[in-house]
Design a protein around this motif. Structure first.
Motif, PDB file in Angstrom:
ATOM      1  N   GLU A 191      84.754  41.363 108.183  1.00 57.95           N
ATOM      2  CA  GLU A 191      83.437  41.964 108.373  1.00 57.95           C
ATOM      3  C   GLU A 191      82.672  41.382 109.557  1.00 57.95           C
ATOM      4  OE1 GLU A 191      81.403  44.622 107.337  1.00 57.95           O
ATOM      5  OE2 GLU A 191      83.565  44.932 107.354  1.00 57.95           O
ATOM      6  N   PRO A 192      82.395  40.044 109.543  1.00 58.93           N
ATOM      7  CA  PRO A 192      81.680  39.488 110.694  1.00 58.93           C
ATOM      8  C   PRO A 192      82.457  39.673 111.994  1.00 58.93           C
ATOM      9  CG  PRO A 192      82.443  37.738 109.218  1.00 58.93           C
ATOM     10  CD  PRO A 192      82.651  39.034 108.521  1.00 58.93           C
ATOM     11  N   LEU A 193      83.764  39.641 111.890  1.00 54.16           N
ATOM     12  CA  LEU A 193      84.561  39.795 113.096  1.00 54.16           C
ATOM     13  C   LEU A 193      84.431  41.208 113.667  1.00 54.16           C
ATOM     14  CD1 LEU A 193      86.486  38.471 115.015  1.00 54.16           C
ATOM     15  CD2 LEU A 193      88.351  39.382 113.653  1.00 54.16           C
ATOM     16  N   ARG A 194      84.336  42.187 112.768  1.00 56.99           N
ATOM     17  CA  ARG A 194      84.167  43.569 113.223  1.00 56.99           C
ATOM     18  C   ARG A 194      82.888  43.685 114.046  1.00 56.99           C
ATOM     19  NH1 ARG A 194      82.135  48.174 111.136  1.00 56.99           N
ATOM     20  NH2 ARG A 194      81.360  47.062 109.316  1.00 56.99           N
ATOM     21  N   MET A 195      81.859  42.937 113.630  1.00 60.16           N
ATOM     22  CA  MET A 195      80.597  42.933 114.385  1.00 60.16           C
ATOM     23  C   MET A 195      80.805  42.336 115.769  1.00 60.16           C
ATOM     24  SD  MET A 195      78.017  44.272 112.837  1.00 60.16           S
ATOM     25  CE  MET A 195      79.126  45.561 112.279  1.00 60.16           C
ATOM     26  N   VAL A 196      81.397  41.130 115.805  1.00 55.36           N
ATOM     27  CA  VAL A 196      81.630  40.453 117.092  1.00 55.36           C
ATOM     28  C   VAL A 196      82.427  41.370 118.003  1.00 55.36           C
ATOM     29  CG1 VAL A 196      82.784  38.520 118.221  1.00 55.36           C
ATOM     30  CG2 VAL A 196      81.605  38.160 116.039  1.00 55.36           C
ATOM     31  N   SER A 197      83.486  41.905 117.430  1.00 59.11           N
ATOM     32  CA  SER A 197      84.399  42.706 118.215  1.00 59.11           C
ATOM     33  C   SER A 197      83.726  43.994 118.698  1.00 59.11           C
ATOM     34  CB  SER A 197      85.614  43.000 117.338  1.00 59.11           C
ATOM     35  OG  SER A 197      86.436  43.903 117.966  1.00 59.11           O
ATOM     36  N   SER A 198      83.038  44.689 117.790  1.00 60.90           N
ATOM     37  CA  SER A 198      82.406  45.956 118.161  1.00 60.90           C
ATOM     38  C   SER A 198      81.367  45.751 119.253  1.00 60.90           C
ATOM     39  CB  SER A 198      81.730  46.589 116.954  1.00 60.90           C
ATOM     40  OG  SER A 198      82.682  46.880 115.963  1.00 60.90           O
ATOM     41  N   TYR A 199      80.564  44.698 119.078  1.00 62.75           N
ATOM     42  CA  TYR A 199      79.467  44.518 120.040  1.00 62.75           C
ATOM     43  C   TYR A 199      79.949  43.970 121.380  1.00 62.75           C
ATOM     44  CZ  TYR A 199      75.849  46.167 116.983  1.00 62.75           C
ATOM     45  OH  TYR A 199      75.068  46.979 116.219  1.00 62.75           O
ATOM     46  N   THR A 200      80.997  43.161 121.388  1.00 59.29           N
ATOM     47  CA  THR A 200      81.520  42.758 122.699  1.00 59.29           C
ATOM     48  C   THR A 200      82.131  43.968 123.400  1.00 59.29           C
ATOM     49  OG1 THR A 200      83.466  41.907 121.540  1.00 59.29           O
ATOM     50  CG2 THR A 200      81.915  40.283 122.363  1.00 59.29           C
ATOM     51  N   GLN A 201      82.762  44.831 122.605  1.00 58.41           N
ATOM     52  CA  GLN A 201      83.330  46.041 123.208  1.00 58.41           C
ATOM     53  C   GLN A 201      82.229  46.973 123.713  1.00 58.41           C
ATOM     54  OE1 GLN A 201      86.410  47.858 120.665  1.00 58.41           O
ATOM     55  NE2 GLN A 201      86.963  45.799 120.046  1.00 58.41           N
ATOM     56  N   LEU A 202      81.145  47.017 122.957  1.00 54.37           N
ATOM     57  CA  LEU A 202      80.015  47.852 123.384  1.00 54.37           C
ATOM     58  C   LEU A 202      79.407  47.292 124.678  1.00 54.37           C
ATOM     59  CD1 LEU A 202      78.546  50.377 122.408  1.00 54.37           C
ATOM     60  CD2 LEU A 202      76.967  48.901 121.143  1.00 54.37           C
ATOM     61  N   LEU A 203      79.286  45.951 124.710  1.00 47.46           N
ATOM     62  CA  LEU A 203      78.809  45.281 125.928  1.00 47.46           C
ATOM     63  C   LEU A 203      79.693  45.640 127.115  1.00 47.46           C
ATOM     64  CD1 LEU A 203      77.996  41.501 125.311  1.00 47.46           C
ATOM     65  CD2 LEU A 203      76.542  43.223 126.393  1.00 47.46           C
ATOM     66  N   ALA A 204      80.981  45.515 126.895  1.00 45.31           N
ATOM     67  CA  ALA A 204      81.926  45.788 127.977  1.00 45.31           C
ATOM     68  C   ALA A 204      81.767  47.227 128.460  1.00 45.31           C
ATOM     69  CB  ALA A 204      83.353  45.541 127.498  1.00 45.31           C
ATOM     70  N   LYS A 205      81.627  48.148 127.506  1.00 45.83           N
ATOM     71  CA  LYS A 205      81.554  49.559 127.840  1.00 45.83           C
ATOM     72  C   LYS A 205      80.277  49.876 128.636  1.00 45.83           C
ATOM     73  CE  LYS A 205      81.242  53.806 125.452  1.00 45.83           C
ATOM     74  NZ  LYS A 205      80.873  54.336 124.151  1.00 45.83           N
ATOM     75  N   ARG A 206      79.178  49.282 128.171  1.00 48.53           N
ATOM     76  CA  ARG A 206      77.905  49.646 128.807  1.00 48.53           C
ATOM     77  C   ARG A 206      77.620  48.873 130.081  1.00 48.53           C
ATOM     78  NH1 ARG A 206      73.994  51.146 124.254  1.00 48.53           N
ATOM     79  NH2 ARG A 206      75.193  52.827 123.298  1.00 48.53           N
ATOM     80  N   TYR A 207      78.106  47.618 130.155  1.00 50.58           N
ATOM     81  CA  TYR A 207      77.630  46.760 131.251  1.00 50.58           C
ATOM     82  C   TYR A 207      78.710  46.282 132.196  1.00 50.58           C
ATOM     83  CZ  TYR A 207      73.380  46.923 128.557  1.00 50.58           C
ATOM     84  OH  TYR A 207      72.277  47.373 127.893  1.00 50.58           O
ATOM     85  N   GLN A 208      79.945  46.781 131.986  1.00 52.33           N
ATOM     86  CA  GLN A 208      81.022  46.444 132.895  1.00 52.33           C
ATOM     87  C   GLN A 208      80.596  46.793 134.324  1.00 52.33           C
ATOM     88  OE1 GLN A 208      84.319  45.848 131.110  1.00 52.33           O
ATOM     89  NE2 GLN A 208      84.614  44.611 132.932  1.00 52.33           N
ATOM     90  N   GLY A 209      80.722  45.822 135.249  1.00 50.75           N
ATOM     91  CA  GLY A 209      80.416  46.096 136.648  1.00 50.75           C
ATOM     92  C   GLY A 209      78.933  46.101 136.984  1.00 50.75           C
ATOM     93  N   ARG A 210      78.084  45.778 136.008  1.00 48.94           N
ATOM     94  CA  ARG A 210      76.642  45.814 136.292  1.00 48.94           C
ATOM     95  C   ARG A 210      76.011  44.443 136.227  1.00 48.94           C
ATOM     96  NH1 ARG A 210      73.146  50.064 133.601  1.00 48.94           N
ATOM     97  NH2 ARG A 210      74.630  50.951 132.135  1.00 48.94           N
ATOM     98  N   LEU A 211      76.745  43.464 135.705  1.00 51.90           N
ATOM     99  CA  LEU A 211      76.167  42.131 135.536  1.00 51.90           C
ATOM    100  C   LEU A 211      76.812  41.102 136.452  1.00 51.90           C
ATOM    101  CD1 LEU A 211      76.002  42.022 131.645  1.00 51.90           C
ATOM    102  CD2 LEU A 211      74.132  42.504 133.210  1.00 51.90           C
ATOM    103  N   GLY A 212      77.695  41.541 137.317  1.00 48.14           N
ATOM    104  CA  GLY A 212      78.366  40.606 138.208  1.00 48.14           C
ATOM    105  C   GLY A 212      79.759  40.280 137.702  1.00 48.14           C
ATOM    106  N   ALA A 213      80.572  39.740 138.596  1.00 50.21           N
ATOM    107  CA  ALA A 213      81.987  39.496 138.301  1.00 50.21           C
ATOM    108  C   ALA A 213      82.167  38.488 137.169  1.00 50.21           C
ATOM    109  CB  ALA A 213      82.703  39.015 139.561  1.00 50.21           C
TER     110      ALA A 213
END
Lengths: 405, 152
Positions: A191-213
């Motif tokens: 359960e907690p891992l699903r949160m970590v995983s989902s939100y890091t994936q969401l971060l990656a999806k939304r902010y890839q290439g926008r926060l610097g290398a």
């Protein structure tokens, strides 16, 4: 004490063989002076030489003779016991077995107990109790049937048995707890891992290439770590489920199980162009679902770690003995260094880098758990660059009813 | 009977106690369909109060779809489902179980209680997003639902 002589009866015949060497020690003697004949002396000598406490009892349950080991064990002097009821030292279970009643004679009563160990409780002079095992043997005499009881103090054995039973119980419980732990841990960690995983994936999806290398790299590591942990937890859950969801082995067709495994592997088989052959797969005692899983893991591995462009896998079974079938899954793949033969069956053991081959390294651990749960063994033989053979055993079906080739 | 009209918002009630899941579900539905208005009840009691327009929920709209988690504080999802399906007015609202449990017993029980479908939350974000798109495509776009603008 007077006593009617027991006349020979047919039942006596079957005891005579056992008691022949010490037959009739008291023949023609008075009970009050048993040392008066040579055979009595010989018998006494035998009694004293015995390692166990020996007590001779007549058909009414009175003690006639005893040896020094018996004196020591019960804490009485000889003269304190001779003539006393055997209930004095063995309160329950001995005398009852000797005494004739309406439906049986003393000899018949005794015959039911010859040669078998009877576990009873004995009583010392000081009132303390201890567990004993007695072995009865009959003895014919002019005074009738006598019974020799060899009495062994089994306190130590009882203690050892109790200790063993306790250890087995503790092991069983600890094993159960471990399985429960693995299940709960893997299930609740998801359960907690699903949160970590989902939100890091969401971060990656939304902010890839926008926060610097740097940010992209950090997020990528976090996503990768969470994904790997997820696979580990899922595999741990799968592993623990082998123990918690397995069913009692029943008669299953191992050929059908292989067929199902191949259906599940259809994608990998097609992608690799693998050829899978099999022959003579028997019915065995197994949990069908787990047998499918076993074939799937082994054949899946054979395809995954291939060397030739089109791997060949063959599955066969031979009757090892009346009770056991030995299955082999042979491939022409990469092969395994003998140094790793044992290690590969451990949990999360991998022989290749994650970049080269995916997977957590749970597959063979699950195979071993499945096979061992079925009472079999799994082994591997292999040569690097030539191929591997995994061999596992399963119980055969109804040995007695089958005709052996 | 009418198909939900294009210009009206689509009301969805999400019954879920984990804020992380609430946000994730909101995000996924927002990506799938901008007309969706997501209402959230964080336990079973609040869900029933919303559906019955009681207390602070006097003006609550009747949802077009209910997404129901099974493990909830106070009144759990199974009880909420039983209450909804026993209610003349509420039982026609499609109710989808959306939960992490993949236990067979939960699946069977949910269908026995007349859940409209049972969905396990996938672990991977992209699969979750695709599941949400499927829910939107089927239940909120293709399926013909009872008119819900006025209460019966």
């Amino acid at each position: 004490m007077t006593r009617n002589a027991v006349h020979p009866r047919p039942e006596h015949a079957r005891h005579s063989g056992r008691s022949g060497n010490v037959a009739s020690p008291l023949d023609g003697t008075e009970r009050s002076s048993p040392e008066s004949t040579a055979s009595e002396a010989r018998y006494r000598g035998l009694l004293e030489a015995a390692p166990d406490a020996m007590v001779v009892v007549d058909a009414d349950g009175a003690i006639v003779l005893l040896n020094v080991q018996a004196e020591r064990q019960f804490g009485y002097r000889r003269d304190e016991l001779v003539g006393q009821q055997v209930r004095t030292i063995i309160p329950v279970g001995f005398a009852e077995r000797l005494i004739a009643d309406g439906t049986r004679s003393a000899a018949e009563a005794l015959a039911q107990h010859i040669g078998t160990g009877i576990e009873l409780t004995a009583l010392r002079k000081d009132g303390t109790e201890f567990p004993i095992e007695i072995m009865l043997s009959p003895l014919e005499s002019a005074d009738g049937i006598l019974v020799t009881a060899a009495i062994r103090d089994i306190s130590m054995r009882r203690e050892a048995e109790r200790h063993l039973a306790q250890t087995v119980e503790e092991l069983r419980r600890s094993n159960e707890e471990l399985e429960q732990f693995a299940y709960v841990a893997s299930h609740d960690l998801q359960e907690p891992l699903r949160m970590v995983s989902s939100y890091t994936q969401l971060l990656a999806k939304r902010y890839q290439g926008r926060l610097g290398a740097d940010a992209d790299e950090f997020i990528a590591f976090a996503v990768d770590g969470a994904n790997r942990m997820q696979r580990l937890i899922q595999d741990l859950l799968r592993y623990s489920r082998v123990g918690t969801t397995g069913t009692e082995p029943v008669l299953v067709d191992s050929g059908l199980a292989l067929g199902e495994a191949m259906t599940n592997l259809a994608g990998a088989i097609e992608d690799s162009g693998a050829t899978i052959t099999w022959a003579g797969l028997p019915e065995v005692m197994a949990d069908h679902r787990q047998l499918v899983q076993l074939f799937q893991n082994l054949v899946g591995n054979a395809i995954k770690y291939h060397r030739e462009p089109s791997p060949c896998v063959s599955v066969a079974a031979t009757r090892q003995d009346d009770e056991v079938w030995a299955f082999t899954v042979t491939d022409n793949g990469l092969g395994i260094d003998p140094a790793y033969f044992e290690r590969i069956f451990g949990m999360f053991q991998r022989l290749h880098g994650r970049e080269a081959y995916s997977g957590t390294g749970i597959g063979l651990a699950i195979c071993r758990k499945i096979v061992e749960r079925h009472g079999g063994v799994i082994t591997v033989s292999s040569e690097l660059g030539v191929g591997s053979t995994f061999c596992f055993t399963l119980r055969a079906v109804l040995v007695a009813a089958e005709s052996q080739p | 009977m009418t198909i939900a009209t294009i210009d009206l918002p689509i009301q969805v009630l999400l019954v879920e106690d984990s804020p992380g899941d609430v946000r994730l579900t909101r995000e996924a539905f927002r990506d799938a369909n901008t007309r969706i208005v997501m209402h959230v009840a964080s336990d079973g009691v609040e869900a029933m109060s919303f559906l019955r327009q009681e207390g602070p929920h006097l003006d609550a709209p009747r949802p077009d779809l209910i997404l129901l988690d099974l493990n909830l504080p106070r009144l759990d999802g199974r009880e909420v489902l039983a209450l909804i399906k026993a209610d003349e007015i509420l039982r026609t609202i499609p109710t989808i179980i959306l939960t992490t449990s993949d236990a067979e017993a939960d699946v069977v029980m949910s269908y026995q209680l007349q859940a409209n479908s049972y969905l396990s939350k996938p672990v991977q974000l992209d699969r979750f997003e695709s599941l949400v798109r499927s829910i939107n495509d089927f239940w909120l776009t293709k399926a013909k639902l009872p008119a819900n603008r006025t209460l019966p």
